[in-house]
Design a protein around this motif. Structure first.
Motif, PDB file in Angstrom:
ATOM      1  N   GLY A 583       4.682   4.702  15.417  1.00  0.00           N
ATOM      2  CA  GLY A 583       3.973   4.580  14.162  1.00  0.00           C
ATOM      3  C   GLY A 583       4.146   3.202  13.556  1.00  0.00           C
ATOM      4  N   LEU A 584       3.042   2.599  13.063  1.00  0.00           N
ATOM      5  CA  LEU A 584       3.055   1.269  12.460  1.00  0.00           C
ATOM      6  C   LEU A 584       2.545   1.370  11.028  1.00  0.00           C
ATOM      7  CD1 LEU A 584       1.448  -0.705  15.431  1.00  0.00           C
ATOM      8  CD2 LEU A 584       3.861  -0.737  14.795  1.00  0.00           C
ATOM      9  N   ASN A 585       3.177   0.636  10.127  1.00  0.00           N
ATOM     10  CA  ASN A 585       2.704   0.593   8.738  1.00  0.00           C
ATOM     11  C   ASN A 585       3.137  -0.717   8.107  1.00  0.00           C
ATOM     12  OD1 ASN A 585       1.394   1.761   6.477  1.00  0.00           O
ATOM     13  ND2 ASN A 585       3.384   2.147   5.541  1.00  0.00           N
ATOM     14  N   THR A 586       2.302  -1.247   7.235  1.00  0.00           N
ATOM     15  CA  THR A 586       2.577  -2.510   6.558  1.00  0.00           C
ATOM     16  C   THR A 586       2.581  -2.259   5.052  1.00  0.00           C
ATOM     17  OG1 THR A 586       1.499  -3.733   8.329  1.00  0.00           O
ATOM     18  CG2 THR A 586       1.830  -4.895   6.243  1.00  0.00           C
ATOM     19  N   GLY A 587       3.560  -2.856   4.362  1.00  0.00           N
ATOM     20  CA  GLY A 587       3.638  -2.695   2.930  1.00  0.00           C
ATOM     21  C   GLY A 587       4.795  -3.469   2.344  1.00  0.00           C
ATOM     22  N   ALA A 588       4.886  -3.465   1.014  1.00  0.00           N
ATOM     23  CA  ALA A 588       5.953  -4.186   0.318  1.00  0.00           C
ATOM     24  C   ALA A 588       7.229  -3.360   0.331  1.00  0.00           C
ATOM     25  CB  ALA A 588       5.529  -4.485  -1.120  1.00  0.00           C
ATOM     26  N   CYS A 589       8.347  -4.023   0.686  1.00  0.00           N
ATOM     27  CA  CYS A 589       9.649  -3.358   0.733  1.00  0.00           C
ATOM     28  C   CYS A 589      10.707  -4.300   0.186  1.00  0.00           C
ATOM     29  CB  CYS A 589      10.022  -2.977   2.166  1.00  0.00           C
ATOM     30  SG  CYS A 589       8.987  -1.706   2.893  1.00  0.00           S
ATOM     31  N   CYS A 590      11.816  -3.707  -0.184  1.00  0.00           N
ATOM     32  CA  CYS A 590      12.979  -4.499  -0.568  1.00  0.00           C
ATOM     33  C   CYS A 590      13.807  -4.736   0.690  1.00  0.00           C
ATOM     34  CB  CYS A 590      13.800  -3.765  -1.623  1.00  0.00           C
ATOM     35  SG  CYS A 590      15.260  -4.697  -2.177  1.00  0.00           S
ATOM     36  N   VAL A 591      14.015  -6.024   1.015  1.00  0.00           N
ATOM     37  CA  VAL A 591      14.710  -6.405   2.232  1.00  0.00           C
ATOM     38  C   VAL A 591      16.006  -7.103   1.852  1.00  0.00           C
ATOM     39  CG1 VAL A 591      14.552  -7.622   4.432  1.00  0.00           C
ATOM     40  CG2 VAL A 591      12.482  -6.736   3.342  1.00  0.00           C
ATOM     41  N   GLY A 592      17.127  -6.670   2.409  1.00  0.00           N
ATOM     42  CA  GLY A 592      18.383  -7.341   2.115  1.00  0.00           C
ATOM     43  C   GLY A 592      19.577  -6.539   2.573  1.00  0.00           C
ATOM     44  N   ASN A 593      20.747  -6.922   2.073  1.00  0.00           N
ATOM     45  CA  ASN A 593      21.997  -6.265   2.436  1.00  0.00           C
ATOM     46  C   ASN A 593      22.194  -5.038   1.546  1.00  0.00           C
ATOM     47  OD1 ASN A 593      22.654  -8.272   4.337  1.00  0.00           O
ATOM     48  ND2 ASN A 593      23.352  -9.617   2.687  1.00  0.00           N
ATOM     49  N   VAL A 594      22.343  -3.881   2.186  1.00  0.00           N
ATOM     50  CA  VAL A 594      22.450  -2.614   1.467  1.00  0.00           C
ATOM     51  C   VAL A 594      23.768  -1.956   1.848  1.00  0.00           C
ATOM     52  CG1 VAL A 594      21.396  -0.355   1.080  1.00  0.00           C
ATOM     53  CG2 VAL A 594      19.948  -2.358   1.497  1.00  0.00           C
ATOM     54  N   GLY A 595      24.539  -1.527   0.863  1.00  0.00           N
ATOM     55  CA  GLY A 595      25.800  -0.848   1.147  1.00  0.00           C
ATOM     56  C   GLY A 595      26.826  -1.149   0.090  1.00  0.00           C
ATOM     57  N   SER A 596      28.053  -1.421   0.539  1.00  0.00           N
ATOM     58  CA  SER A 596      29.143  -1.765  -0.357  1.00  0.00           C
ATOM     59  C   SER A 596      29.685  -3.129   0.030  1.00  0.00           C
ATOM     60  CB  SER A 596      30.255  -0.711  -0.266  1.00  0.00           C
ATOM     61  OG  SER A 596      30.912  -0.814   0.985  1.00  0.00           O
ATOM     62  N   PRO A 597      30.506  -3.765  -0.804  1.00  0.00           N
ATOM     63  CA  PRO A 597      31.052  -5.074  -0.442  1.00  0.00           C
ATOM     64  C   PRO A 597      31.864  -5.054   0.837  1.00  0.00           C
ATOM     65  CG  PRO A 597      31.339  -4.661  -2.791  1.00  0.00           C
ATOM     66  CD  PRO A 597      30.841  -3.376  -2.186  1.00  0.00           C
ATOM     67  N   GLU A 598      32.447  -3.903   1.209  1.00  0.00           N
ATOM     68  CA  GLU A 598      33.252  -3.833   2.424  1.00  0.00           C
ATOM     69  C   GLU A 598      32.416  -3.544   3.671  1.00  0.00           C
ATOM     70  OE1 GLU A 598      34.036  -2.176  -0.390  1.00  0.00           O
ATOM     71  OE2 GLU A 598      35.581  -3.615  -1.014  1.00  0.00           O
ATOM     72  N   ARG A 599      31.314  -2.839   3.509  1.00  0.00           N
ATOM     73  CA  ARG A 599      30.503  -2.449   4.667  1.00  0.00           C
ATOM     74  C   ARG A 599      29.062  -2.345   4.254  1.00  0.00           C
ATOM     75  NH1 ARG A 599      27.765  -1.928   8.441  1.00  0.00           N
ATOM     76  NH2 ARG A 599      28.044  -0.596  10.266  1.00  0.00           N
ATOM     77  N   ASP A 601      24.656  -3.083   5.553  1.00  0.00           N
ATOM     78  CA  ASP A 601      23.672  -3.328   6.598  1.00  0.00           C
ATOM     79  C   ASP A 601      22.534  -4.168   6.035  1.00  0.00           C
ATOM     80  OD1 ASP A 601      24.991  -1.824   8.512  1.00  0.00           O
ATOM     81  OD2 ASP A 601      23.961   0.035   7.921  1.00  0.00           O
ATOM     82  N   TYR A 602      21.907  -4.958   6.940  1.00  0.00           N
ATOM     83  CA  TYR A 602      20.672  -5.645   6.576  1.00  0.00           C
ATOM     84  C   TYR A 602      19.534  -4.682   6.891  1.00  0.00           C
ATOM     85  CZ  TYR A 602      17.230  -9.336   6.040  1.00  0.00           C
ATOM     86  OH  TYR A 602      16.181 -10.105   5.607  1.00  0.00           O
ATOM     87  N   SER A 603      18.799  -4.228   5.851  1.00  0.00           N
ATOM     88  CA  SER A 603      17.832  -3.159   6.054  1.00  0.00           C
ATOM     89  C   SER A 603      16.673  -3.314   5.085  1.00  0.00           C
ATOM     90  CB  SER A 603      18.525  -1.801   5.854  1.00  0.00           C
ATOM     91  OG  SER A 603      17.653  -0.749   6.170  1.00  0.00           O
ATOM     92  N   VAL A 604      15.726  -2.384   5.158  1.00  0.00           N
ATOM     93  CA  VAL A 604      14.557  -2.372   4.272  1.00  0.00           C
ATOM     94  C   VAL A 604      14.502  -1.032   3.560  1.00  0.00           C
ATOM     95  CG1 VAL A 604      13.199  -4.013   5.606  1.00  0.00           C
ATOM     96  CG2 VAL A 604      13.088  -1.599   6.187  1.00  0.00           C
ATOM     97  N   LEU A 605      14.038  -1.064   2.319  1.00  0.00           N
ATOM     98  CA  LEU A 605      13.856   0.143   1.524  1.00  0.00           C
ATOM     99  C   LEU A 605      12.489   0.096   0.875  1.00  0.00           C
ATOM    100  CD1 LEU A 605      17.313   0.381  -0.299  1.00  0.00           C
ATOM    101  CD2 LEU A 605      16.557   1.714   1.668  1.00  0.00           C
ATOM    102  N   GLY A 606      11.822   1.241   0.768  1.00  0.00           N
ATOM    103  CA  GLY A 606      10.539   1.303   0.106  1.00  0.00           C
ATOM    104  C   GLY A 606       9.688   2.432   0.633  1.00  0.00           C
ATOM    105  N   ASP A 607       8.606   2.719  -0.097  1.00  0.00           N
ATOM    106  CA  ASP A 607       7.714   3.810   0.290  1.00  0.00           C
ATOM    107  C   ASP A 607       7.051   3.540   1.631  1.00  0.00           C
ATOM    108  OD1 ASP A 607       6.305   6.341  -0.435  1.00  0.00           O
ATOM    109  OD2 ASP A 607       4.560   5.009  -0.262  1.00  0.00           O
ATOM    110  N   ALA A 608       6.793   2.259   1.933  1.00  0.00           N
ATOM    111  CA  ALA A 608       6.145   1.931   3.197  1.00  0.00           C
ATOM    112  C   ALA A 608       6.990   2.382   4.388  1.00  0.00           C
ATOM    113  CB  ALA A 608       5.884   0.424   3.283  1.00  0.00           C
ATOM    114  N   VAL A 609       8.315   2.402   4.213  1.00  0.00           N
ATOM    115  CA  VAL A 609       9.196   2.865   5.288  1.00  0.00           C
ATOM    116  C   VAL A 609       8.970   4.344   5.540  1.00  0.00           C
ATOM    117  CG1 VAL A 609      11.588   3.126   6.032  1.00  0.00           C
ATOM    118  CG2 VAL A 609      10.905   1.115   4.697  1.00  0.00           C
ATOM    119  N   ASN A 610       8.917   5.138   4.479  1.00  0.00           N
ATOM    120  CA  ASN A 610       8.696   6.576   4.634  1.00  0.00           C
ATOM    121  C   ASN A 610       7.341   6.867   5.264  1.00  0.00           C
ATOM    122  OD1 ASN A 610      11.175   7.029   3.346  1.00  0.00           O
ATOM    123  ND2 ASN A 610      10.204   6.971   1.324  1.00  0.00           N
TER     124      ASN A 610
END
Length: 732
Positions: A583-599, A601-610
């Motif tokens: 499945g392919l989809n294009t849209g605006a997402c928040c891209v960056g480091n997600v988690g805690s200061p100790e651990r 991930d570099y990931s994406v969040l947003g409705d386009a992901v779902n």
């Protein structure tokens, strides 16, 4: 200077420690080290086995399955062995070695049958006649006087008897060979009547390595404190007409051994010198198995063999029938009759094409290890890791080439792997210290992110570690979700290790395609992978790059399925194709480091992901390999897209989505075959929306156009499923 001196000292102390440990480990020679060395020699032998003499001077009279079927179950009456020996003698055989232990009287002899007949009154008239007949052992002993025959005995750890004096005169020089050769408290010997008629007796014991592979055969054993030859040595001696064997051990060559007892060195029969290991064994230089070595025993008994196949040859009588359990593993085969190993040993001795592990080999390997290790250590400290790597690689190449040439040209066995591994250890130790001194910050970043972040981001973070912080930015990205179809059914019956290998084999090439297409792998989720484009490195053509990656992934799945189908067909196994939905989809997402200061991930969040995840799930419903959202189609206009549903209701989403099937790249999109299929598909959709009376004709035309597209462009995606979905509705 004060800082430099401790580093210099630490560098050479660690190097010296690694070298000392490597030398100690080689001298102790634990089982893993020995197995590694033997595996190298096995590889050499597989690459260049001994070339057998096409005349096959050694032949095997084989008690095989065909002989058991014709003559009867084993053991046969020894009168049958007597007939075989007589016919071999009449045909001019040079010598016969019987690879059997004839330790007990034949229970099928006439006298034994007479004792059984005494209990039956009706057989009384023949009891006396049977008792008067010569025994089968007597018949065999009589036949054995017509040519040299060697019998086998077995060294036995459960007995403590004195061995009969060998028929061969064993003349020794140097240390007592009994100190080194395989020792047995006693032995299981042939019947005295048979032994008296034999020209020689030899041990038939095998001494495989711990992995149960036979790589050598003993020439001498000590049984009951008596030095005795083995079957192959006696077969060679009697065939050559010699009466004496000369054994030279350490201290017997006139060269000082500095008080060291290095073991047996050679065994000589006439002019034939046989190099041995320290315990008196002959390294076997195996040739490939060849049926021309064998004569089925029943052909000797029924007289259908050709006497020329026996004349002037060394003959071995032994068994290959599976039920007789005389099968052994060799470097060239997992299962070989033991009698063939004996035959190949005699062939090798006659040809003189030996393998030799010289007494100085271990010392030479250790000296090379030390010299090359010191050279690599100095090079790391003075010139850096790259120069040291070149020197180390050159040394490894030199020892590997030398080892192979020594084997292929001279039959010498030199181990290239252990010295090479020790050099790798020295190199890694020195390089590690250099790495710690010069690249601490980069090492910290790579250790933290190298296993889950794309290479471009890794380089950016290595150049600027300050980016190791929480937070992100909004950016248009193209997302890709790929999932294995029917994974539960495919993985059914697999154990954990097999399942891991299956998943790794599948996702390794798919991951390489994503990374080669400038994508970033976000995560693996069991049998699924998520990736995105346009982050962290901007990519104006991110939608097109994602589409190309999706097509390449499906093409790679076709290749993997072809390989699996061919391999399973060769092994007679069923093949279940592996399929993935993308499945392919294009849209605006928040891209960056997600988690805690100790651990984090570099990931994406947003409705386009779902939405991208739901689109991937919809590939099963619409029966197509790749589905894309409307925004992706807009930003990759040159690709071969077909609208499959204008109002798709995705799971968990209130807003309907337009979904498009991706059939191929720009070349396919511009082809006449795709345009014709697109027109037919549009007409079929219109007919389905209006009425069903003309559906069949349009569906037939659509299938013909699809077949033409697949024929002209094999790279096009399979779209058969979307026609079925249009006719019946999505596969809910």
């Amino acid at each position: 200077m004060k800082r430099r001196l401790p580093c210099l000292s630490l560098h050479f102390i660690l190097t010296a420690t690694v070298l000392a440990l490597a030398v100690a480990l080689r001298i102790l020679d634990p089982d893993p080290v020995a197995r590694l060395r033997l595996s190298v020699f096995d590889t050499y032998l597989n690459l260049k086995p001994r070339e057998a003499d096409p005349t096959f001077p050694v032949r095997i009279v084989d008690i095989d399955e065909a002989s058991l079927a014709k003559i009867g179950q084993w053991p046969w009456p020894r009168s049958e062995l007597a007939r075989i020996v007589e016919r071999l003698a009449n045909s001019g055989a040079k010598t016969v070695a019987i690879d059997l232990i004839l330790a007990e009287p034949d229970r099928l002899s006439p006298a034994a049958l007479a004792r059984q007949a005494e209990t039956r009154r009706e057989l009384a008239p023949i009891v006396a006649e049977l008792a008067a007949l010569p025994s089968n052992d007597t018949l065999l002993a009589s036949a054995m006087t017509k040519l040299p025959v060697v019998l086998g005995f077995a060294g036995d750890i459960a007995r403590a008897n004195a061995l009969r004096t060998p028929k061969v005169a064993l003349v020794t020089a140097g240390d007592d060979p009994r100190t080194f050769v395989p020792r047995f408290p006693g032995a299981i010997e042939p019947l005295p009547e048979l032994a008296a008629a034999a020209a020689g007796e030899g041990a038939v014991n095998w001494l495989p390595a711990r992995d149960q592979i036979v790589r050598s055969v003993p020439l001498l054993v000590s049984a009951g404190d008596t030095l005795a030859p083995t079957l192959v040595l006696e077969a060679l001696r009697t065939g050559m007409g010699e009466t004496t064997a000369f054994v030279r051990a350490s201290g017997g060559s006139g060269v000082l051994a500095f008080g060291q007892e290095t073991g047996v060195e050679t065994v000589r029969i006439g002019a034939t010198v046989l190099p041995t290991t320290s315990d008196g064994q002959l390294w076997l230089n195996f040739a490939r198995a060849d049926p021309r070595r064998y004569l089925s025993a029943h052909t000797i008994l029924d007289g259908t063999f050709t006497p020329e196949e026996v004349r002037s040859r060394h003959i071995l009588i032994g068994a290959s029938a599976t039920g007789l359990l005389d099968l052994r593993a060799t470097p060239l085969a997992a299962s070989v009759p033991g009698v063939e190993i004996h035959a190949q040993a005699i062939e090798q001795m006659l040809a003189g094409t030996h393998l030799t592990r010289a007494p100085f080999a271990t010392g030479a390997e250790i000296v090379f290890l030390l010299l090359a290790g010191v050279l690599v250590s100095v090079a790391i400290h003075r010139s850096g890791a790259l120069a040291a790597a070149v020197i180390g690689a050159s040394a490894v190449a030199a020892v590997a080439t030398g080892s192979w040439l020594a084997f292929s040209e001279g039959g010498y066995l030199l181990d290239p792997v252990y010295p090479a591994l020790a050099l790798v250890g020295v190199y890694l130790t020195g390089s590690l210290l250099s790495y710690i001194r010069t690249e601490t910050d980069r090492a910290r970043v790579k250790r933290a992110f190298g296993h889950y972040v794309a290479a471009p981001l890794l380089e950016q973070l290595a150049q600027d570690p300050s980016r190791l912080k929480l937070g992100g930015e909004m950016r248009d990205v193209t997302l890709l979700f790929a999932d294995v179809r029917g994974f539960s059914r495919l993985s059914e019956g697999m154990d954990a290790e097999t399942l891991i290998r299956f998943v790794n084999r599948l996702f390794t090439p798919l991951s390489e395609i994503i990374l080669a297409g400038r994508g970033t792998i976000d995560k693996f989720m069991g049998d699924a992978v998520m990736a995105f484009w346009n982050a962290p490195v901007p990519d104006p053509g991110h939608a097109a790059a994602a589409c190309r990656a999706a097509l390449a992934m499906q093409h790679e799945m076709r290749r993997l399925n072809r390989e699996d189908a061919a391999r399973n067909a060769a092994e007679g196994l069923p093949h279940t194709p592996i399929r993935i939905g993308i499945g392919l989809n294009t849209g605006a997402c928040c891209v960056g480091n997600v988690g805690s200061p100790e651990r984090f991930d570099y990931s994406v969040l947003g409705d386009a992901v779902n939405v991208a995840s739901r689109i991937e799930s919809a590939t099963k419903l619409y029966g197509v390999p790749i589905l894309a959202g409307e925004r992706t189609v807009q930003e990759a206009p040159g690709f071969a897209f077909l609208e499959i549903d204008a109002t798709a209701q995705l799971s968990g989403k209130d807003r309907p989505e337009r979904l498009f099937a991706l059939a191929g790249d720009e070349r396919i999109a511009q082809s006449a075959e795709f345009r014709k299929f697109a027109a037919c598909y549009a007409a079929l959709k219109s007919a389905a929306a209006a009425d069903g009376e003309t559906m069949q004709d349009k569906r037939t035309a659509c299938r013909a156009a699809l077949a033409a597209l697949a024929s002209a462009h094999p790279a096009a995606m399979s779209l058969d499923g979307m026609l079925e979905a249009l006719a019946t509705g999505p596969n809910t």
